[in-house]
Design an enzyme around this catalytic site. Structure first.
Site, PDB file in Angstrom:
ATOM      1  N   GLY A  39       0.843  -1.190   0.000  1.00  0.00           N
ATOM      2  CA  GLY A  39       0.000   0.000   0.000  1.00  0.00           C
ATOM      3  C   GLY A  39       0.878   1.241   0.000  1.00  0.00           C
ATOM      4  CD  GLU A  40       4.173   3.002   3.068  1.00  0.00           C
ATOM      5  OE1 GLU A  40       5.057   3.546   2.371  1.00  0.00           O
ATOM      6  OE2 GLU A  40       4.431   2.443   4.145  1.00  0.00           O
ATOM      7  N   GLY A  41       0.837   3.585  -1.784  1.00  0.00           N
ATOM      8  CA  GLY A  41       1.022   4.111  -3.133  1.00  0.00           C
ATOM      9  C   GLY A  41       2.246   3.530  -3.809  1.00  0.00           C
TER      10      GLY A  41
END
Length: 364
Positions: A321-323
């Site tokens: 996640g987080e981008g």
């Protein structure tokens, strides 16, 4: 307030337009005239063509890039669906602001700016780089009640839309989507399950890592959530309001905003795609503006990608996640647009085009 917000969002959705077909045709013809076997750059050509059809210009330079990271807490945390304590959301958001987390390293490598948003962390972070758009200190526990009020859901969506508008005005050419929030694979899975009509068994993954017992427990929790909130008649907005998170609603706004303001936007993993799917279910044209980065290792991701008929570019077995999937795709997009800007045409390179066949077609 409420009615006005709804009208705003509704008007925006109704005014999302399709890709520029004429520019798409011109770019495809231009690509076919570059010194290479026709179609030989495959999906790189498709990326450049899609970006051109978004912007209305055959040649594009993606010199300013940003990833929007929506950070928020989720009330369903109290059901014991995560191994990490809730404080990790705030701690990791702070670490992100300090440039220490996965997305920071990958973004620095490609000179991508991070826009880190507190849209609903259960705690107060002070940092000069933080974009404070806190709607509430986390959502409610979705096993017991709706995640958020209608007003909160609309405010979160508008937050995403407004951010995209501001970034476009600041000259950003491509956006990515990330998030931080303990228990958000649970909310994302609930949203995807409801929007696709799949089952909890099909959609549930281990998130940030769960033991066998915890994994079974997470599925039980999700079944309760869907029994409570999913009557099959809910609009995508109600699905997000009932079972989503502020991060998911905020990113849903980013995807709607990107389609409206005509800016390419990259999907990261399962939380990001749950938002893209919700936006797509409201307005199918959203699909024309998105780029799916990598195949998240979460099963719900595959279900959402299938529903939207999206083909991610990378198989990296990532699930952070987080981008973190976005920088890779931004690199691809950069490369794709650079080819159109800098590669010679047959005329410029003194190559006789008549010797080439189109490898995309069946040839005798």
């Amino acid at each position: 307030g409420g009615i006005f917000l709804t009208e705003n969002i509704k008007t925006l959705i109704e005014n999302i337009k399709p890709l520029y077909q004429e520019t798409m045709k011109q770019t495809r013809e231009y690509e076919d005239n570059l010194i290479k076997p026709i179609g030989s750059l495959g999906r790189l050509e498709d990326i450049a063509i899609q970006i051109a059809a978004i912007t209305g210009s055959v040649k594009n330079e993606l010199d300013k890039k940003a990833i929007i990271v929506m950070c928020a807490d989720n009330g369903v945390y109290e059901e014991g669906v995560s191994t990490a304590p809730q404080e990790v959301t705030a701690v990791q958001t702070y670490n992100m602001l300090e440039g220490k987390t996965g997305i920071c390293i990958l973004s620095r490598q490609y000179k991508i700016d991070l826009k880190i948003v507190d849209i609903g962390i259960n705690g107060n972070i002070k940092h000069s780089q933080l974009i404070d758009r806190k709607i509430n200190y986390g959502t409610k526990n979705i096993v017991k009640q709706k995640a958020m009020t209608k007003e909160e859901m609309e405010k979160a969506i508008l937050t995403g839309i407004e951010l995209v508008k501001q970034l476009k005005e600041q000259g950003y050419k491509i956006l990515g989507t990330g998030e931080m929030g303990i228990s958000n694979t649970t909310t994302a899975t609930a949203v995807i399950t409801a929007l696709t009509g799949s089952t909890v068994e099909q959609a549930t993954g281990k998130g940030a890592g769960l033991t066998k017992a915890l994994f079974e427990h997470k599925k039980e929790v999700l079944k309760k959530v869907l029994e409570m909130h999913n009557n099959g008649k809910n609009t995508p907005f109600e699905v997000v309001q009932n079972m989503g998170g502020f991060d998911i609603a905020g990113l849903m706004g980013c995807f709607l905003g990107a389609a409206y303001y005509r800016i390419p936007i990259v999907i990261d993993g399962v939380i990001s795609i749950s938002s893209a799917l919700a936006a797509y279910c409201v307005q199918s044209l959203v699909k024309e503006y998105v780029f799916a980065s990598h195949h998240s290792a979460e099963p719900a991701y595959h279900i959402a990608a299938e529903k939207m008929k999206l083909r991610p570019y990378f198989e990296l077995d990532m699930r952070l996640g987080e981008g973190t999937g976005c920088p890779f795709t931004m690199y691809l997009a950069d490369a794709a647009t650079k080819v159109v800007r800098e590669m010679a045409t047959f005329e410029q390179g003194n190559v006789d085009k008549s010797n080439y066949i189109d490898i995309r077609k069946d040839t005798e």
